[in-house]
Design a protein around this motif. Structure first.
Motif, mmCIF file in Angstrom:
data_model
loop_
_atom_site.group_PDB
_atom_site.id
_atom_site.type_symbol
_atom_site.label_atom_id
_atom_site.label_comp_id
_atom_site.label_asym_id
_atom_site.label_seq_id
_atom_site.Cartn_x
_atom_site.Cartn_y
_atom_site.Cartn_z
ATOM 1 N N ASP A 1 0.829 -1.211 0.000
ATOM 2 C CA ASP A 1 0.000 0.000 0.000
ATOM 3 C C ASP A 1 0.858 1.254 0.000
ATOM 4 O OD1 ASP A 1 -2.655 1.554 0.915
ATOM 5 O OD2 ASP A 1 -0.991 2.176 2.198
ATOM 6 N N TRP A 2 1.908 1.242 0.809
ATOM 7 C CA TRP A 2 2.749 2.430 0.955
ATOM 8 C C TRP A 2 3.392 2.821 -0.376
ATOM 9 C CZ3 TRP A 2 2.250 5.259 5.082
ATOM 10 C CH2 TRP A 2 3.187 6.263 5.370
ATOM 11 N N TYR A 3 3.896 1.829 -1.090
ATOM 12 C CA TYR A 3 4.582 2.124 -2.340
ATOM 13 C C TYR A 3 3.615 2.355 -3.496
ATOM 14 C CZ TYR A 3 8.881 0.999 0.014
ATOM 15 O OH TYR A 3 9.937 1.006 0.885
ATOM 16 N N ALA A 4 2.445 1.763 -3.428
ATOM 17 C CA ALA A 4 1.448 2.027 -4.465
ATOM 18 C C ALA A 4 1.146 3.520 -4.524
ATOM 19 C CB ALA A 4 0.175 1.228 -4.188
ATOM 20 N N THR B 1 9.194 -6.543 2.545
ATOM 21 C CA THR B 1 8.970 -5.152 2.149
ATOM 22 C C THR B 1 9.109 -5.002 0.641
ATOM 23 O OG1 THR B 1 9.737 -4.269 4.264
ATOM 24 C CG2 THR B 1 9.836 -2.796 2.377
ATOM 25 N N THR B 2 10.165 -5.580 0.094
ATOM 26 C CA THR B 2 10.409 -5.484 -1.342
ATOM 27 C C THR B 2 9.377 -6.271 -2.129
ATOM 28 O OG1 THR B 2 12.767 -5.289 -0.859
ATOM 29 C CG2 THR B 2 12.153 -5.755 -3.141
ATOM 30 N N PHE B 3 8.924 -7.396 -1.587
ATOM 31 C CA PHE B 3 7.888 -8.161 -2.270
ATOM 32 C C PHE B 3 6.613 -7.329 -2.384
ATOM 33 C CE2 PHE B 3 4.521 -11.498 -2.338
ATOM 34 C CZ PHE B 3 4.864 -12.051 -3.571
ATOM 35 N N GLY B 4 6.264 -6.629 -1.309
ATOM 36 C CA GLY B 4 5.109 -5.739 -1.374
ATOM 37 C C GLY B 4 5.306 -4.628 -2.375
ATOM 38 N N GLN B 5 6.491 -4.058 -2.377
ATOM 39 C CA GLN B 5 6.800 -3.011 -3.351
ATOM 40 C C GLN B 5 6.781 -3.569 -4.773
ATOM 41 O OE1 GLN B 5 10.537 -1.148 -2.601
ATOM 42 N NE2 GLN B 5 10.292 0.404 -4.176
ATOM 43 N N LEU B 6 7.264 -4.797 -4.916
ATOM 44 C CA LEU B 6 7.291 -5.436 -6.226
ATOM 45 C C LEU B 6 5.888 -5.660 -6.771
ATOM 46 C CD1 LEU B 6 9.103 -6.785 -8.366
ATOM 47 C CD2 LEU B 6 8.925 -8.900 -7.057
ATOM 48 N N ILE B 7 4.988 -6.101 -5.906
ATOM 49 C CA ILE B 7 3.596 -6.277 -6.335
ATOM 50 C C ILE B 7 3.010 -4.936 -6.755
ATOM 51 C CG2 ILE B 7 1.283 -6.966 -5.611
ATOM 52 C CD1 ILE B 7 2.573 -8.894 -3.644
ATOM 53 N N ALA B 8 3.280 -3.891 -5.970
ATOM 54 C CA ALA B 8 2.773 -2.558 -6.303
ATOM 55 C C ALA B 8 3.342 -2.063 -7.617
ATOM 56 C CB ALA B 8 3.106 -1.581 -5.179
ATOM 57 N N SER B 9 4.654 -2.236 -7.788
ATOM 58 C CA SER B 9 5.304 -1.789 -9.020
ATOM 59 C C SER B 9 4.814 -2.578 -10.222
ATOM 60 C CB SER B 9 6.825 -1.938 -8.880
ATOM 61 O OG SER B 9 7.481 -1.626 -10.079
ATOM 62 N N GLY B 10 4.749 -3.915 -10.066
ATOM 63 C CA GLY B 10 4.303 -4.759 -11.179
ATOM 64 C C GLY B 10 2.865 -4.491 -11.562
ATOM 65 N N TRP C 1 16.445 5.274 -3.905
ATOM 66 C CA TRP C 1 16.784 4.286 -4.936
ATOM 67 C C TRP C 1 15.630 3.364 -5.294
ATOM 68 C CZ3 TRP C 1 20.867 5.737 -7.349
ATOM 69 C CH2 TRP C 1 21.467 4.902 -8.296
ATOM 70 N N THR C 2 14.729 3.106 -4.369
ATOM 71 C CA THR C 2 13.660 2.150 -4.654
ATOM 72 C C THR C 2 12.300 2.796 -4.876
ATOM 73 O OG1 THR C 2 13.010 1.775 -2.338
ATOM 74 C CG2 THR C 2 14.850 0.476 -3.185
ATOM 75 N N THR C 3 12.125 4.051 -4.468
ATOM 76 C CA THR C 3 10.811 4.678 -4.547
ATOM 77 C C THR C 3 10.792 5.888 -5.465
ATOM 78 O OG1 THR C 3 10.338 3.975 -2.285
ATOM 79 C CG2 THR C 3 8.945 5.696 -3.186
ATOM 80 N N TYR C 4 11.724 6.815 -5.235
ATOM 81 C CA TYR C 4 11.696 8.078 -5.980
ATOM 82 C C TYR C 4 12.426 7.998 -7.316
ATOM 83 C CZ TYR C 4 12.371 13.003 -7.079
ATOM 84 O OH TYR C 4 12.398 14.206 -7.719
#
Length: 426
Positions: free
Chosen positions: A32-35, A164-173, A256-259
């Protein structure tokens, strides 16, 4: 150590089950955070209408930063709750509140529909999420480390950022898939809502999985329970140390991972779709190397990894940002993956080094507040600062800003005592 407060020094519960319980909820929280970060460019004009798209995006990122300001409060009060009623019960609370915050954002009406209530509703959703994430890290990190055998704390710790990265990965994908299939018009109209509503559903799945976890913390007697501010009052040096440890990690991580996709889009020639795809590939690599680097720290110690991480980023952040924004797809991807490898020297052992710094009976609150304070001040503001530098027609200053903050932590790491082979402080 507080009376009747204990952890199992050789690990608590089934290791795989403990890691899964911690990881699934953590992944949903950060999905949610990265979405929000990935999709801000799509919904900012809907919630903060302006003739200047940069101004709309700046407003959306300001809310992103503001939500981080509630993370220290969540880390302190929810962390203290974890020091009173246990890690497992607290983790159930954080995953439910994150689902609520995500649902509110996904259902936020546009400014055209309800006027000023639109940004107010969005802010409410993000504030709930900010409190939840602050408490999640506090309880989750100590839950993982306390579940680990004494000689595998670095390995267990690495799954904090695997999830954390898996959640970000789902959001990014998911964001990339929606962009490629719906286009800008569809994303701006309604597509951006899909990930947030899905996040609310996934939070219920996370709650169900966490129910099977073993508690790592025995509830102390009521008269011996730690007060909310005990960690800060009784362990001020450790609290400051956690801030110093976190500064470099949080500013480089969120840069590096968000912005980075937003920075590269604003300062280069690649479009949103290719940049999101590039970010997704790099995140897969980042996720896979976490356990390897965490296990390495169990063999060689935490300090060498931290010093190497901070030294390389201090020297390399400015040329790294330049290369990512000026290179083609494959060149930028290579630079991004190299940065991910270096960054893992911090992320894989963040939970371990923090847990190894502060005693058991105040560990969750003692980590939660200083860690979340540093993240709020330096990590959550990274997209906002980058956007501000661009608005001031000097985006190159952002690299210097990151470099100075990373150098501060480098000094801390150099004088940091090695904790890998020591028992957890009691």
């Amino acid at each position: 150590m507080a009376a009747n407060t204990t952890i199992n020094p050789t690990g608590t519960g089934n290791g795989v089950r403990q890691i899964a319980a911690a990881g699934v909820g953590n992944a949903v929280e950060w999905y949610d955070w990265y979405a929000y970060s990935f999709l801000a460019v799509n919904f900012s004009g809907q919630i903060f209408p302006s003739h200047d798209p940069t101004a709309s995006l700046l407003s959306a990122f300001a809310i992103f930063a503001a939500a981080f300001l509630l993370r220290p409060i969540g880390g302190l009060f929810i962390g203290n709750l974890a020091d009173k009623i246990g890690r497992k019960n607290t983790l159930s609370l954080t995953i439910l509140t994150m689902g609520l915050g995500s649902l509110i954002v996904g259902l936020t009406p546009t400014f055209d529909a309800v006027g000023v209530w639109s940004p107010i509703i969005l802010i409410l959703g993000r504030m709930i999420s900010g409190l939840s994430v602050g408490g999640e890290f506090a309880a989750n990190s100590v839950f993982l480390v306390e579940s680990a055998p004494a000689n595998r704390r670095g390995f267990f710790s690495s799954f904090q950022y695997v999830s954390t990265t898996f959640g970000q990965l789902i959001a990014s994908g998911l964001a990339a898939a929606l962009v490629f299939n719906l286009g800008s018009a569809g994303m701006n109209a309604w597509g951006w809502r899909v990930p947030f509503i899905l996040g609310a559903v996934l939070s219920l799945v996370g709650l169900w999985i966490r129910r099977g976890a073993a508690e790592t913390f025995i509830e102390p007697e009521k008269t011996k329970r730690a007060g909310v501010f005990d960690a800060l009052i009784k362990y001020p040096r450790q609290s400051l140390l956690i801030v110093g440890i976190t500064i470099a990690g949080t500013i480089t991580y969120y840069t590096w991972t968000t912005y980075l996709p937003t920075y590269a889009k604003a300062n280069g020639s690649l479009g949103q779709g290719p940049l999101l795809l590039m970010s997704t590939i790099a995140l897969v690599f980042f996720m896979l190397i976490q356990p390897l680097v965490g296990a390495l720290s169990d063999r060689i110690g935490r300090r060498p990894l931290l010093i190497g991480f901070a030294a390389i980023f201090t020297a390399g952040i400015i040329p790294g940002l330049y290369l990512v924004s000026r290179s083609g797809f494959w060149g930028a991807l290579g630079v991004m993956m190299l940065g991910m490898l270096v960054l893992s020297g911090y992320t894989s052992i963040s939970a371990a080094i923090n847990a190894e710094t502060i005693p058991t009976h105040v560990r969750a609150a003692g980590i939660g507040f200083p860690y979340s304070l540093a993240v709020a001040l330096f990590g959550g503001t990274a997209p906002l600062m980058g956007t501000l530098f661009a608005e001031w027609n000097n985006p190159g200053l952002f690299g210097w800003y990151v470099m100075v903050l990373t150098a501060i932590s480098l000094v801390v790491y150099i004088f940091l005592p090695e904790t890998a082979r020591r028992p957890l402080p009691e």
